[in-house]
Design a protein around this motif. Structure first.
Motif, PDB file in Angstrom:
ATOM      1  N   SER A 147       0.942  -1.341  -0.060  1.00  0.00           N
ATOM      2  CA  SER A 147      -0.078  -0.027  -0.101  1.00  0.00           C
ATOM      3  C   SER A 147       0.823   1.231  -0.068  1.00  0.00           C
ATOM      4  CB  SER A 147      -0.826   0.077   1.321  1.00  0.00           C
ATOM      5  OG  SER A 147      -0.287  -0.157   2.380  1.00  0.00           O
ATOM      6  N   GLN A 148       2.091   1.282   0.467  1.00  0.00           N
ATOM      7  CA  GLN A 148       2.898   2.274   0.843  1.00  0.00           C
ATOM      8  C   GLN A 148       3.390   2.569  -0.649  1.00  0.00           C
ATOM      9  OE1 GLN A 148       6.073   1.991   3.531  1.00  0.00           O
ATOM     10  NE2 GLN A 148       4.415   1.662   5.198  1.00  0.00           N
TER      11      GLN A 148
ATOM     12  N   TYR B 236       1.340   3.614  -2.924  1.00  0.00           N
ATOM     13  CA  TYR B 236       0.372   4.528  -3.452  1.00  0.00           C
ATOM     14  C   TYR B 236       0.320   5.933  -2.825  1.00  0.00           C
ATOM     15  CZ  TYR B 236      -1.721   0.585  -5.721  1.00  0.00           C
ATOM     16  OH  TYR B 236      -1.910  -0.401  -6.757  1.00  0.00           O
ATOM     17  N   ASP B 237       0.166   6.899  -3.521  1.00  0.00           N
ATOM     18  CA  ASP B 237       0.097   8.192  -2.691  1.00  0.00           C
ATOM     19  C   ASP B 237      -1.225   8.705  -2.103  1.00  0.00           C
ATOM     20  OD1 ASP B 237       2.993   8.829  -3.826  1.00  0.00           O
ATOM     21  OD2 ASP B 237       2.029   9.073  -5.758  1.00  0.00           O
TER      22      ASP B 237
ATOM     23  N   PHE C 129      -5.478   7.171  -1.440  1.00  0.00           N
ATOM     24  CA  PHE C 129      -6.464   6.075  -1.353  1.00  0.00           C
ATOM     25  C   PHE C 129      -7.926   6.791  -1.301  1.00  0.00           C
ATOM     26  CE2 PHE C 129      -9.279   3.401   0.964  1.00  0.00           C
ATOM     27  CZ  PHE C 129      -9.432   2.470   0.308  1.00  0.00           C
TER      28      PHE C 129
ATOM     29  N   MET D 154      -6.249   2.090   5.580  1.00  0.00           N
ATOM     30  CA  MET D 154      -5.166   2.647   4.489  1.00  0.00           C
ATOM     31  C   MET D 154      -4.307   3.802   5.278  1.00  0.00           C
ATOM     32  SD  MET D 154      -5.197   0.699   2.228  1.00  0.00           S
ATOM     33  CE  MET D 154      -5.723  -0.602   1.278  1.00  0.00           C
TER      34      MET D 154
ATOM     35  N   ILE E  41      -0.613   5.551   3.719  1.00  0.00           N
ATOM     36  CA  ILE E  41      -0.784   6.251   2.503  1.00  0.00           C
ATOM     37  C   ILE E  41      -1.105   7.573   3.004  1.00  0.00           C
ATOM     38  CG2 ILE E  41      -2.650   6.680   0.597  1.00  0.00           C
ATOM     39  CD1 ILE E  41      -2.757   3.677   0.329  1.00  0.00           C
TER      40      ILE E  41
ATOM     41  N   VAL F 237      -5.858   9.993   2.224  1.00  0.00           N
ATOM     42  CA  VAL F 237      -6.954   9.075   2.216  1.00  0.00           C
ATOM     43  C   VAL F 237      -8.174   9.848   2.604  1.00  0.00           C
ATOM     44  CG1 VAL F 237      -7.838   7.341   3.851  1.00  0.00           C
ATOM     45  CG2 VAL F 237      -5.492   7.505   3.451  1.00  0.00           C
TER      46      VAL F 237
END
Length: 461
Positions: A294-295, A297-298, A300, A317, A322, A325
């Motif tokens: 998940s890290q 991704y910038d 969510f 998340m 992230i 969010v």
């Protein structure tokens, strides 16, 4: 002004409440007796139980005397048909809610050929709002006014010693910024200098862009200039569809997780450049098997149709690291979660749609408004008319309306955070924070009137 709201679902109820607060004559029409009873119990509006496609019923309620009808039933086709019919029966204007993505490219045709004044898509409007937030180089929620010359930033003070337990007038820490509103346990407060801040208050700060930017940089837990390049979306429904489309156009890498195989296939067919995963997005074993981590991704976005799922997954998340969010929330009583759980932002399609409709009703030359904090408060932008008798008088000598704070004055290209000695001049653009229920006082104080058609305009000369 008379407005007919057709359909008393989430959007219809939101619209009826918002418009009734503005002293507009509201009639709510729905064919469900239980829904009508709820409207009667909750709101001070006229209610009619019946089928909106019953021409005799429309004649009976005097549809030709209405200034505006809003189609907000569950069926897009019914909304379009209703809004076309009421116009032909004498209603002055109509607004249809249309949600289905297949009608997106036909909106202009529908409006023109069926004589509907406005067609509004809540999911597309929400996707546009989320896209705007994701692409801004901020980790706090920031908005702009007066053509970008004034900004606001939303910040949870948590347990910060600079804020907690202090009266606002005692806070010397803020430079060229004004605390314009406070959200506390789901309630919105318009503060004054004696207001004491409490743990986990969400404050709205207003000021010139450079002051807001500096505050964001010093209070973000990640680099404020970190760009969003990869976004993970949970849900391939209408909101997921539009958001995927918009982000891909912005050259953002998009991954969408969808449990429904048919929806996943349709999204993949429409947007082959996106990564679409079919599976349960709430199953972390699935996510770990299908994705690197998940890290990577910038941002969510929880965009399923279930509020509880969106809140829980957004929180999960956030804990996974992230840094941006957000969650889509339909039911307004969930908004207090933003304060308690530390989510970056919550977006409500019904609130966003109500905001768009309210701006249409008030008119392009009238109040420029942005609902805040679950719609309890508003940020208003007004240009000062030369005819106002309050011009030139220090603010401390004016009897300003209750629950209002004049947050900034834009004079030419200069932004002033006002104090008691500040005064207003003709042509000044002022940014005002107020509670929505006090909007009538604001209109009267600044001599804003309704024309015969019902739209708000500034009083000239």
């Amino acid at each position: 002004m008379k407005v007919l709201v057709i359909g008393a679902g989430k959007l219809g109820m939101r619209l009826a409440k918002t418009l009734s607060d503005e002293e507009i004559d509201i009639t709510v029409l729905d064919n469900d007796p239980q829904v009508i009873q709820k409207v009667k119990n909750d709101l001070d509006v006229l209610t009619v139980e019946g089928n909106a496609l019953d021409f005799d019923l429309l004649q009976e309620i005097g549809i030709g005397t209405y200034d505006l009808a809003i189609g907000a039933v569950s069926s897009d086709e019914s909304n379009v048909l209703l809004c076309s019919i009421v116009k032909k029966m004498g209603c002055k204007a109509s607004i249809a809610r249309v949600r289905d993505t297949q009608y997106h490219n036909q909106i202009s045709f529908i409006s023109k050929e069926l004589d509907i004044d406005y067609v509004i898509n809540p999911d597309m409007a929400t996707a546009t709002t989320i896209e705007k937030y994701l692409l801004k180089k901020y980790s706090l929620v920031v908005d702009e006014f007066a053509g970008g010359q004034v900004k606001t930033v939303e910040f949870n003070i948590g347990r910060e010693e600079h804020f907690v337990g202090k009266k606002i007038r005692e806070i010397s820490y803020l430079k060229n910024l004004l605390i314009s509103a406070i959200s506390r346990e789901g309630e919105t407060l318009i503060p004054n200098g004696e207001t004491v801040l409490e743990e986990n208050d969400i404050i709205l700060l207003t000021g010139a862009p450079e002051a807001v930017d500096e505050f964001d940089r010093s209070h973000s837990h990640v680099a404020a200039v970190l760009p969003v390049k990869k976004v993970l979306i949970l849900g391939a429904g209408k909101l997921g569809h539009y958001l995927t489309k918009f982000l891909l156009k912005d050259d953002i890498d998009v991954t969408v997780v969808e449990q429904n195989r048919e929806k996943a296939q349709v999204l993949k067919e429409n947007f082959p450049e996106a990564m679409v995963l079919h599976g349960d997005g709430t199953d972390f074993n699935f996510l770990q098997d299908e994705m690197v981590n998940s890290q990577s991704y910038d941002a969510f976005v929880a965009a399923t149709g279930i509020d509880e799922t969106n809140l829980l997954m957004a929180l999960a998340m956030r804990q996974e690291g992230i840094h941006k969010v957000v969650a889509k929330i339909s039911r307004p009583h969930f908004n207090w979660m933003l304060e308690r759980l530390g989510l970056d932002a919550i977006f409500s399609p019904n609130l966003i749609t109500a905001s768009v409709i309210l701006k249409i009703i008030r008119g392009k030359d009238a109040l420029s408004i942005t609902p805040i904090l679950d719609g309890q408060g508003e940020i208003i932008e007004i240009t000062m008319s030369p005819s106002l008798d309050i011009l030139g008088t220090p603010l401390k000598d004016l009897k300003l309306p209750n629950n209002m704070i004049l947050a900034s004055i834009l004079r030419g290209d200069q932004v002033e955070i006002p104090d008691g000695s500040s005064y207003l001049k003709a042509g000044d653009r002022v940014i005002i924070f107020c509670l929505h229920r006090n909007i009538g006082e604001i209109q009267r104080f600044f001599k804003l009137i309704r024309k015969k058609k019902g739209w708000f305009h500034e009083l000239r000369g």
